[in-house]
Design a protein around this motif. Structure first.
Motif, PDB file in Angstrom:
ATOM      1  N   GLY A 252       0.786  -1.233   0.000  1.00  0.00           N
ATOM      2  CA  GLY A 252       0.000   0.000   0.000  1.00  0.00           C
ATOM      3  C   GLY A 252       0.811   1.274   0.000  1.00  0.00           C
ATOM      4  N   SER A 253       2.129   1.185   0.205  1.00  0.00           N
ATOM      5  CA  SER A 253       2.964   2.389   0.144  1.00  0.00           C
ATOM      6  C   SER A 253       2.996   2.920  -1.287  1.00  0.00           C
ATOM      7  CB  SER A 253       4.394   2.064   0.591  1.00  0.00           C
ATOM      8  OG  SER A 253       4.411   1.611   1.928  1.00  0.00           O
ATOM      9  N   LEU A 254       3.244   4.228  -1.440  1.00  0.00           N
ATOM     10  CA  LEU A 254       3.262   4.809  -2.770  1.00  0.00           C
ATOM     11  C   LEU A 254       4.525   4.409  -3.529  1.00  0.00           C
ATOM     12  CD1 LEU A 254       1.924   8.436  -2.199  1.00  0.00           C
ATOM     13  CD2 LEU A 254       0.652   6.368  -2.827  1.00  0.00           C
ATOM     14  N   ILE A 255       4.353   4.085  -4.798  1.00  0.00           N
ATOM     15  CA  ILE A 255       5.492   3.821  -5.665  1.00  0.00           C
ATOM     16  C   ILE A 255       6.207   5.145  -5.933  1.00  0.00           C
ATOM     17  CG2 ILE A 255       6.246   2.927  -7.914  1.00  0.00           C
ATOM     18  CD1 ILE A 255       4.996   0.822  -6.071  1.00  0.00           C
ATOM     19  N   ARG A 256       7.519   5.138  -5.784  1.00  0.00           N
ATOM     20  CA  ARG A 256       8.322   6.336  -6.007  1.00  0.00           C
ATOM     21  C   ARG A 256       9.093   6.210  -7.311  1.00  0.00           C
ATOM     22  NH1 ARG A 256       6.161   9.914  -2.451  1.00  0.00           N
ATOM     23  NH2 ARG A 256       5.996   8.990  -0.375  1.00  0.00           N
ATOM     24  N   LYS A 257       9.377   7.360  -7.930  1.00  0.00           N
ATOM     25  CA  LYS A 257      10.152   7.378  -9.172  1.00  0.00           C
ATOM     26  C   LYS A 257      11.331   8.322  -9.037  1.00  0.00           C
ATOM     27  CE  LYS A 257       9.950   8.199 -14.161  1.00  0.00           C
ATOM     28  NZ  LYS A 257       9.131   8.721 -15.295  1.00  0.00           N
ATOM     29  N   GLY A 258      12.482   7.849  -9.484  1.00  0.00           N
ATOM     30  CA  GLY A 258      13.688   8.669  -9.538  1.00  0.00           C
ATOM     31  C   GLY A 258      14.509   8.226 -10.731  1.00  0.00           C
ATOM     32  N   ARG A 259      15.804   8.506 -10.677  1.00  0.00           N
ATOM     33  CA  ARG A 259      16.683   8.093 -11.775  1.00  0.00           C
ATOM     34  C   ARG A 259      17.837   7.268 -11.228  1.00  0.00           C
ATOM     35  NH1 ARG A 259      15.165  10.173 -16.428  1.00  0.00           N
ATOM     36  NH2 ARG A 259      17.065   9.567 -17.532  1.00  0.00           N
ATOM     37  N   VAL A 260      18.063   6.131 -11.865  1.00  0.00           N
ATOM     38  CA  VAL A 260      19.193   5.268 -11.535  1.00  0.00           C
ATOM     39  C   VAL A 260      19.827   4.840 -12.847  1.00  0.00           C
ATOM     40  CG1 VAL A 260      19.963   3.132 -10.428  1.00  0.00           C
ATOM     41  CG2 VAL A 260      18.040   4.421  -9.457  1.00  0.00           C
ATOM     42  N   ARG A 263      18.302   6.233 -16.010  1.00  0.00           N
ATOM     43  CA  ARG A 263      16.980   5.837 -16.478  1.00  0.00           C
ATOM     44  C   ARG A 263      15.929   6.075 -15.399  1.00  0.00           C
ATOM     45  NH1 ARG A 263      17.235   2.301 -20.708  1.00  0.00           N
ATOM     46  NH2 ARG A 263      15.082   3.023 -21.025  1.00  0.00           N
ATOM     47  N   GLY A 264      14.716   6.443 -15.834  1.00  0.00           N
ATOM     48  CA  GLY A 264      13.624   6.559 -14.896  1.00  0.00           C
ATOM     49  C   GLY A 264      13.403   5.221 -14.205  1.00  0.00           C
ATOM     50  N   THR A 265      13.275   5.262 -12.865  1.00  0.00           N
ATOM     51  CA  THR A 265      13.267   4.032 -12.075  1.00  0.00           C
ATOM     52  C   THR A 265      12.157   4.072 -11.044  1.00  0.00           C
ATOM     53  OG1 THR A 265      15.655   3.761 -12.369  1.00  0.00           O
ATOM     54  CG2 THR A 265      14.660   2.615 -10.501  1.00  0.00           C
ATOM     55  N   HIS A 266      11.416   2.988 -10.948  1.00  0.00           N
ATOM     56  CA  HIS A 266      10.248   2.902 -10.074  1.00  0.00           C
ATOM     57  C   HIS A 266      10.518   1.934  -8.934  1.00  0.00           C
ATOM     58  CE1 HIS A 266       9.026   4.111 -14.110  1.00  0.00           C
ATOM     59  NE2 HIS A 266       8.042   4.792 -13.533  1.00  0.00           N
ATOM     60  N   VAL A 267      10.177   2.366  -7.716  1.00  0.00           N
ATOM     61  CA  VAL A 267      10.541   1.620  -6.517  1.00  0.00           C
ATOM     62  C   VAL A 267       9.426   1.705  -5.483  1.00  0.00           C
ATOM     63  CG1 VAL A 267      12.246   1.390  -4.654  1.00  0.00           C
ATOM     64  CG2 VAL A 267      12.970   2.266  -6.881  1.00  0.00           C
ATOM     65  N   CYS A 268       9.194   0.619  -4.778  1.00  0.00           N
ATOM     66  CA  CYS A 268       8.439   0.662  -3.525  1.00  0.00           C
ATOM     67  C   CYS A 268       9.475   0.581  -2.413  1.00  0.00           C
ATOM     68  CB  CYS A 268       7.454  -0.500  -3.409  1.00  0.00           C
ATOM     69  SG  CYS A 268       6.691  -0.585  -1.755  1.00  0.00           S
ATOM     70  N   ALA A 278      20.868   6.348  -0.601  1.00  0.00           N
ATOM     71  CA  ALA A 278      19.998   6.226  -1.780  1.00  0.00           C
ATOM     72  C   ALA A 278      19.256   7.531  -2.046  1.00  0.00           C
ATOM     73  CB  ALA A 278      19.009   5.083  -1.584  1.00  0.00           C
ATOM     74  N   ARG A 279      19.010   7.818  -3.307  1.00  0.00           N
ATOM     75  CA  ARG A 279      18.264   9.018  -3.684  1.00  0.00           C
ATOM     76  C   ARG A 279      16.767   8.743  -3.751  1.00  0.00           C
ATOM     77  NH1 ARG A 279      21.279  10.802  -9.028  1.00  0.00           N
ATOM     78  NH2 ARG A 279      21.284   8.529  -9.251  1.00  0.00           N
ATOM     79  N   ILE A 280      16.378   7.512  -4.037  1.00  0.00           N
ATOM     80  CA  ILE A 280      14.960   7.180  -4.073  1.00  0.00           C
ATOM     81  C   ILE A 280      14.579   6.587  -2.728  1.00  0.00           C
ATOM     82  CG2 ILE A 280      13.119   5.966  -5.305  1.00  0.00           C
ATOM     83  CD1 ILE A 280      14.935   5.718  -7.687  1.00  0.00           C
ATOM     84  N   THR A 281      13.889   7.382  -1.926  1.00  0.00           N
ATOM     85  CA  THR A 281      13.466   6.975  -0.591  1.00  0.00           C
ATOM     86  C   THR A 281      12.011   7.328  -0.390  1.00  0.00           C
ATOM     87  OG1 THR A 281      14.024   9.084   0.452  1.00  0.00           O
ATOM     88  CG2 THR A 281      15.829   7.496   0.198  1.00  0.00           C
ATOM     89  N   SER A 282      11.532   7.172   0.821  1.00  0.00           N
ATOM     90  CA  SER A 282      10.136   7.515   1.116  1.00  0.00           C
ATOM     91  C   SER A 282       9.868   9.006   0.988  1.00  0.00           C
ATOM     92  CB  SER A 282       9.773   7.048   2.533  1.00  0.00           C
ATOM     93  OG  SER A 282      10.622   7.680   3.479  1.00  0.00           O
ATOM     94  N   ARG A 283      10.939   9.799   0.936  1.00  0.00           N
ATOM     95  CA  ARG A 283      10.783  11.249   0.793  1.00  0.00           C
ATOM     96  C   ARG A 283      10.827  11.691  -0.667  1.00  0.00           C
ATOM     97  NH1 ARG A 283      14.180  10.197   4.745  1.00  0.00           N
ATOM     98  NH2 ARG A 283      16.004  10.609   3.449  1.00  0.00           N
ATOM     99  N   THR A 284      11.111  10.743  -1.582  1.00  0.00           N
ATOM    100  CA  THR A 284      11.205  11.095  -2.984  1.00  0.00           C
ATOM    101  C   THR A 284       9.832  11.364  -3.554  1.00  0.00           C
ATOM    102  OG1 THR A 284      13.129   9.650  -3.195  1.00  0.00           O
ATOM    103  CG2 THR A 284      12.072  10.368  -5.239  1.00  0.00           C
ATOM    104  N   GLY A 285       9.651  12.479  -4.223  1.00  0.00           N
ATOM    105  CA  GLY A 285       8.382  12.770  -4.883  1.00  0.00           C
ATOM    106  C   GLY A 285       8.324  12.119  -6.248  1.00  0.00           C
ATOM    107  N   SER A 286       7.118  11.907  -6.740  1.00  0.00           N
ATOM    108  CA  SER A 286       6.947  11.369  -8.083  1.00  0.00           C
ATOM    109  C   SER A 286       7.364  12.425  -9.090  1.00  0.00           C
ATOM    110  CB  SER A 286       5.494  10.970  -8.332  1.00  0.00           C
ATOM    111  OG  SER A 286       5.119   9.926  -7.461  1.00  0.00           O
ATOM    112  N   GLU A 287       7.925  11.956 -10.225  1.00  0.00           N
ATOM    113  CA  GLU A 287       8.336  12.876 -11.278  1.00  0.00           C
ATOM    114  C   GLU A 287       7.243  12.970 -12.332  1.00  0.00           C
ATOM    115  OE1 GLU A 287      13.140  12.136 -11.067  1.00  0.00           O
ATOM    116  OE2 GLU A 287      12.013  11.331 -12.722  1.00  0.00           O
TER     117      GLU A 287
END
Length: 287
Positions: A252-260, A263-268, A278-287
């Protein structure tokens, strides 16, 4: 860009349509698609050749014809189809192979990034792209020992390693995200710092996800269609790719998007624990 499941789906369709057919003539309308030999030699060599089978290696299609092999890479938006020879030709059709029985195999490529190379089959090992490819991920040879060996000297992100075709052939951006999510490995985790169990889970997830996608005809995320012009269906089974800002199906957590790895990268980040820094964390906003 079509990845292994999409290219394999195209291969299966083309093999069923082309095996045993004879190429009567070839018309090349965009010379740079043909890298080797020159266009005149390319067309001359192909005239009268019988198509034996269509194979795949990584993201390459290999069309075997009487001792020669046409090595084709679709790149971003290349696509093949078989049509009536007297039918209307779609825009951006760059190569036409006139076949027996009044039909044509046509190669269409809006972006014009695709390539074709014609080589003697016995000389395929000198093709630079093919020679650089790693193990096929659906082969028995791809296991945790093989992957560990390839990752041992790689301190960069595991996602970048999976995208490297010399590590394992055929995986691109969509399936790298899906594989790492299924394996519960954050894409920024250092490749040479994975545990044995994490490596094993990546191998397991790779085989399951690629096989499932092939079964459903691949993922038609953008413009991909198979050799019959049909879209794939696996995009409806994607768990993270393209789902930034949506809830994870599992926690149920939001999927986050950053770059790795560029490339655009999607993570839970709840299912895939971020490593330190890490740059993609729970504080990362969606792009």
């Amino acid at each position: 860009m079509p990845e292994l499941p999409e290219v394999e789906t195209v291969r299966r369709g083309l093999d069923s349509l082309l095996a045993g057919r004879v190429i009567l003539d070839v018309h090349v309308h965009l010379a740079r698609i043909v890298r080797q030999p020159d266009v005149d030699t390319f067309t001359t060599l192909l005239r009268g050749k019988r198509i034996e089978r269509v194979r795949r290696r990584g993201k390459y299609l290999l069309i075997d014809l009487d001792g020669w092999t046409l090595v084709s890479h679709l790149r971003m938006e290349g696509r093949y189809g078989v049509f009536a020879a007297d039918g209307e030709v779609a825009p951006h059709t760059h190569v036409r192979f006139r076949l027996d029985r009044g039909e044509e195999l046509r190669y269409r490529d809006v972006r014009q990034f695709g390539t074709m190379d014609l080589l003697p089959t016995v000389e395929l090992d000198v093709h630079r792209g093919l020679a650089a490819l790693g193990v096929e991920p659906l082969a028995d040879a791809f296991d945790e020992t093989e992957l560990e060996g390839k990752l041992r000297s790689r301190s960069g992100a595991i996602k970048g390693a999976l995208l490297d075709q010399s590590v394992v052939a055929g995986i691109g951006n969509i399936y790298a995200d899906e594989i790492l999510f299924a394996a519960k490995v954050h894409p920024e985790r250092a490749a040479n710092r994975l545990t044995r169990n994490q490596t094993r889970e990546i191998v397991r997830a790779t085989k399951l996800i690629l096989a499932a996608s092939i079964e459903q005809g691949g993922s038609s995320v953008k413009s991909y269609v198979d050799g019959f012009g049909e879209q794939g269906q696996f995009q409806f089974a994607l768990r993270v790719y393209g789902r930034d800002g949506l809830p994870c199906d599992y926690c149920g957590s939001l999927i986050r998007k950053g770059r790795v790895a560029g490339r655009g990268t999607h993570v839970c980040v709840a299912c895939q624990t971020p490593p330190r820094g890490a740059r993609i964390t729970s504080r990362t906003g969606s792009e």
